[in-house]
Design a protein around this motif. Structure first.
Motif, PDB file in Angstrom:
ATOM      1  N   SER A   1     -45.671 -13.346  41.965  1.00 61.85           N
ATOM      2  CA  SER A   1     -44.543 -12.420  41.937  1.00 61.85           C
ATOM      3  C   SER A   1     -43.304 -13.100  42.490  1.00 61.85           C
TER       4      SER A   1
ATOM      5  N   ASN B   1     -47.829 -16.002  45.848  1.00 63.77           N
ATOM      6  CA  ASN B   1     -49.138 -15.988  45.196  1.00 63.77           C
ATOM      7  C   ASN B   1     -49.964 -14.906  45.866  1.00 63.77           C
ATOM      8  N   THR B   2     -50.258 -13.847  45.137  1.00 66.38           N
ATOM      9  CA  THR B   2     -50.984 -12.709  45.716  1.00 66.38           C
ATOM     10  C   THR B   2     -52.488 -12.793  45.506  1.00 66.38           C
ATOM     11  N   SER B   3     -52.975 -13.924  44.989  1.00 73.50           N
ATOM     12  CA  SER B   3     -54.415 -14.064  44.749  1.00 73.50           C
ATOM     13  C   SER B   3     -55.104 -14.640  45.982  1.00 73.50           C
TER      14      SER B   3
ATOM     15  N   SER C   1     -58.023 -15.831  35.016  1.00 75.73           N
ATOM     16  CA  SER C   1     -57.371 -14.639  35.551  1.00 75.73           C
ATOM     17  C   SER C   1     -55.961 -14.497  35.003  1.00 75.73           C
TER      18      SER C   1
ATOM     19  N   THR D   1     -50.986 -14.131  38.920  1.00 73.83           N
ATOM     20  CA  THR D   1     -50.841 -13.294  40.121  1.00 73.83           C
ATOM     21  C   THR D   1     -49.684 -13.792  40.969  1.00 73.83           C
TER      22      THR D   1
END
Length: 224
Positions: free
Chosen positions: A131, A145-147, A126, A129
Motif C-alpha cells: 500500500s 508491505n502489509t504481508s 498471492s 499486499t
C-alpha cells in the motif's frame, strides 16, 4: 528409469519467509537434482526458475532438457547450455493461487524415452499486499508491505497523474510489515496529486490520492 529416494529430499533454507529462491535438492540413484525457485510469489510479478542435474560431488553438471508444467496452463521447456551464463527462465503468474509445478528432466530427449526426473513442487502466489500510505511534503513516496513476508519490488512501476513513470530498481525489497520511502530526488515524480503502483507486467496494485478538504459551513451569529 531412475528410482527416486524420497527419504533424501533436502531443502536448504534458513527460514520460510520472503520470496527469494531457495534450492530444493533431491538425490537419485546416480545424480542430484536441484531446483531453485521462490516459495512464494506475487501475482503479476515475474519469478525465476532454474533446475540442474549434478553428480554426487557437485563437480559435474549434466546437460539435458527440462520441461516445466507451471500449473497455470503454461508449459516451459529449456535445454541447459554450458556456454550461457544465465540459465532457466522467468515466469509470471497472473492470478493468486497454490500452483503445482510438474517437472520432467531428460538427459537425452526423444519421443517415448522415460525422464530421469519426474517430480512435482508447489508455489504459493498471492495478490499484491503493498500500500502507498502517504506522500511526504518533499515528494517522498511512503509504501508499506502489509504481508507476513518480504516482497521484492524489482521492476515495479510508480506513475504520477501526469503519466510520468519511475521503474523501481532491481533488488528493492520491503520487509514484512515495514515501510520504505522512495525519495523524489530519485523518482523525479510529482506525486502530490496522486500516484499509482503497478507490477512489472502492468497489473495495477494500489494507488494514493490526497484527501480533499471537507467543506465547512460558516453560520454568522450576527443578527441583522
Amino acid at each position: 528409469e531412475v528410482e527416486t529416494d524420497n527419504d533424501t529430499e533436502e531443502e536448504n533454507s534458513s527460514n520460510d519467509s520472503g520470496d527469494h529462491s531457495l534450492p530444493v535438492r533431491k538425490v537419485y540413484d546416480d545424480m542430484i537434482f536441484e531446483l531453485n525457485f521462490p516459495k512464494r510469489a506475487i501475482a503479476g510479478s515475474p519469478v525465476h526458475f532454474d533446475a540442474q542435474a549434478l553428480d554426487f560431488d557437485r563437480t559435474k553438471m549434466f546437460k539435458g532438457t527440462y520441461i516445466f508444467n507451471m500449473g497455470d496452463g503454461t508449459i516451459r521447456t529449456y535445454t541447459r547450455d554450458f556456454n550461457k551464463k544465465v540459465q532457466g527462465f522467468d515466469h509470471t503468474y497472473e492470478h493468486a493461487g497454490s500452483y503445482l509445478i510438474k517437472i520432467k528432466y531428460y538427459r537425452t530427449y526423444f519421443e517415448g524415452v522415460e525422464p530421469e526426473v519426474d517430480d512435482t513442487f508447489t508455489i504459493e502466489v498471492s495478490e499484491p499486499t503493498i500500500s502507498i500510505t502517504s506522500v511526504h511534503s518533499d515528494g517522498g513516496i511512503d509504501m508499506k508491505n502489509t504481508s507476513g513476508y518480504e516482497i521484492d519490488l524489482s521492476s515495479w512501476k510508480l506513475r504520477d497523474q501526469s503519466g510520468k513513470t519511475f521503474v523501481i530498481p532491481e533488488d528493492t525489497v520491503i520487509l514484512s510489515n515495514r515501510n520504505i520511502v522512495l525519495s523524489q530526488k530519485r523518482t523525479r515524480l510529482s506525486p502530490a496529486n496522486g500516484v499509482s503502483l503497478f507490477t512489472p507486467t502492468g497489473v495495477f496494485a494500489t494507488s494514493w490520492s490526497p484527501v480533499a478538504p471537507k467543506a465547512v459551513r460558516v453560520v454568522s451569529s450576527v443578527k441583522k
